[in-house]
Design a protein around this motif. Structure first.
Motif, PDB file in Angstrom:
ATOM      1  N   VAL A   1      -0.406  -8.993   2.295  1.00 31.75           N
ATOM      2  CA  VAL A   1      -1.679  -9.637   1.945  1.00 31.75           C
ATOM      3  C   VAL A   1      -2.236  -9.060   0.652  1.00 31.75           C
ATOM      4  O   VAL A   1      -2.720  -9.799  -0.212  1.00 31.75           O
ATOM      5  CB  VAL A   1      -2.697  -9.482   3.092  1.00 31.75           C
ATOM      6  CG1 VAL A   1      -4.081  -9.918   2.666  1.00 31.75           C
ATOM      7  CG2 VAL A   1      -2.249 -10.278   4.306  1.00 31.75           C
ATOM      8  N   GLU A   2      -2.184  -7.766   0.502  1.00 28.79           N
ATOM      9  CA  GLU A   2      -2.762  -7.116  -0.668  1.00 28.79           C
ATOM     10  C   GLU A   2      -1.976  -7.422  -1.940  1.00 28.79           C
ATOM     11  O   GLU A   2      -2.548  -7.473  -3.021  1.00 28.79           O
ATOM     12  CB  GLU A   2      -2.892  -5.629  -0.434  1.00 28.79           C
ATOM     13  CG  GLU A   2      -3.951  -5.326   0.620  1.00 28.79           C
ATOM     14  CD  GLU A   2      -4.009  -3.886   1.058  1.00 28.79           C
ATOM     15  OE1 GLU A   2      -3.455  -3.013   0.329  1.00 28.79           O
ATOM     16  OE2 GLU A   2      -4.612  -3.612   2.109  1.00 28.79           O
TER      17      GLU A   2
ATOM     18  N   PHE B   1       1.359  -4.024  11.307  1.00 31.48           N
ATOM     19  CA  PHE B   1       0.067  -4.149  10.632  1.00 31.48           C
ATOM     20  C   PHE B   1       0.157  -3.651   9.186  1.00 31.48           C
ATOM     21  O   PHE B   1      -0.342  -4.302   8.266  1.00 31.48           O
ATOM     22  CB  PHE B   1      -1.012  -3.371  11.381  1.00 31.48           C
ATOM     23  CG  PHE B   1      -2.336  -3.391  10.681  1.00 31.48           C
ATOM     24  CD1 PHE B   1      -3.128  -4.519  10.731  1.00 31.48           C
ATOM     25  CD2 PHE B   1      -2.772  -2.293   9.961  1.00 31.48           C
ATOM     26  CE1 PHE B   1      -4.350  -4.565  10.067  1.00 31.48           C
ATOM     27  CE2 PHE B   1      -3.984  -2.316   9.299  1.00 31.48           C
ATOM     28  CZ  PHE B   1      -4.782  -3.452   9.350  1.00 31.48           C
TER      29      PHE B   1
ATOM     30  N   TYR C   1       2.011  -6.181   7.130  1.00 30.17           N
ATOM     31  CA  TYR C   1       1.142  -7.339   6.894  1.00 30.17           C
ATOM     32  C   TYR C   1       0.117  -7.035   5.805  1.00 30.17           C
ATOM     33  O   TYR C   1      -0.097  -7.837   4.898  1.00 30.17           O
ATOM     34  CB  TYR C   1       0.441  -7.754   8.188  1.00 30.17           C
ATOM     35  CG  TYR C   1      -0.616  -8.801   7.963  1.00 30.17           C
ATOM     36  CD1 TYR C   1      -0.265 -10.122   7.710  1.00 30.17           C
ATOM     37  CD2 TYR C   1      -1.968  -8.462   7.975  1.00 30.17           C
ATOM     38  CE1 TYR C   1      -1.234 -11.081   7.480  1.00 30.17           C
ATOM     39  CE2 TYR C   1      -2.937  -9.414   7.750  1.00 30.17           C
ATOM     40  CZ  TYR C   1      -2.572 -10.726   7.498  1.00 30.17           C
ATOM     41  OH  TYR C   1      -3.537 -11.663   7.260  1.00 30.17           O
ATOM     42  N   ARG C   2      -0.537  -5.876   5.889  1.00 32.08           N
ATOM     43  CA  ARG C   2      -1.547  -5.506   4.890  1.00 32.08           C
ATOM     44  C   ARG C   2      -0.926  -5.408   3.500  1.00 32.08           C
ATOM     45  O   ARG C   2      -1.516  -5.845   2.518  1.00 32.08           O
ATOM     46  CB  ARG C   2      -2.233  -4.188   5.248  1.00 32.08           C
ATOM     47  CG  ARG C   2      -3.168  -4.276   6.414  1.00 32.08           C
ATOM     48  CD  ARG C   2      -4.231  -5.353   6.293  1.00 32.08           C
ATOM     49  NE  ARG C   2      -4.915  -5.342   5.020  1.00 32.08           N
ATOM     50  CZ  ARG C   2      -5.639  -6.372   4.557  1.00 32.08           C
ATOM     51  NH1 ARG C   2      -5.758  -7.477   5.251  1.00 32.08           N
ATOM     52  NH2 ARG C   2      -6.237  -6.294   3.401  1.00 32.08           N
ATOM     53  N   LYS C   3       0.265  -4.847   3.399  1.00 30.37           N
ATOM     54  CA  LYS C   3       0.946  -4.769   2.100  1.00 30.37           C
ATOM     55  C   LYS C   3       1.210  -6.167   1.569  1.00 30.37           C
ATOM     56  O   LYS C   3       1.015  -6.442   0.390  1.00 30.37           O
ATOM     57  CB  LYS C   3       2.240  -3.978   2.216  1.00 30.37           C
ATOM     58  CG  LYS C   3       2.012  -2.488   2.374  1.00 30.37           C
ATOM     59  CD  LYS C   3       3.340  -1.754   2.504  1.00 30.37           C
ATOM     60  CE  LYS C   3       3.134  -0.259   2.628  1.00 30.37           C
ATOM     61  NZ  LYS C   3       4.412   0.469   2.783  1.00 30.37           N
TER      62      LYS C   3
END
Length: 109
Positions: free
Chosen positions: A105-106, A98, A101-103
């Motif tokens: 996306v950001e 997670f 993934y967040r890194k």
């Protein structure tokens, strides 16, 4: 929820969380299970429940882990983190995935 304490909650947090779940942000919830809540959760639930629309409240179920098979399809255990009683997926790996993934996306934004 075994590691959650009453101090983890505030009315503001509850309100924001309930608004998010009810579609105030782009997410769709068909079923919301609160599994193995601590004994004090009833106090928080009395605050949270009135914040819910009647339609959304019908989707929320407060259950013990032993009742999960009533709500889930066969084989659901292979998708649960291993910090749950019947879970089979490495919880640390889920968290790491997670975060990665967040890194990703950001950075794209």
């Amino acid at each position: 929820m075994a590691d959650w304490h009453f101090s983890n909650f505030s009315v503001s947090y509850c309100y924001q969380f309930m608004m998010m779940l009810q579609g105030r942000v782009p997410v769709r919830v068909r079923l919301f299970l609160i599994v193995n809540p601590p004994s004090w959760f009833g106090k928080i639930w009395k605050i949270m429940r009135p914040m819910l629309s009647d339609d959304f409240a019908k989707k929320v179920h407060v259950i013990q882990g032993s009742a999960l098979p009533e709500f889930m399809e066969d084989g659901f255990e292979s998708y649960l983190p291993d910090d749950m009683e019947t879970g089979k997926v490495d919880a640390d790996a889920i968290v790491s995935d997670f975060i990665a993934y967040r890194k990703f996306v950001e950075v794209k934004d």
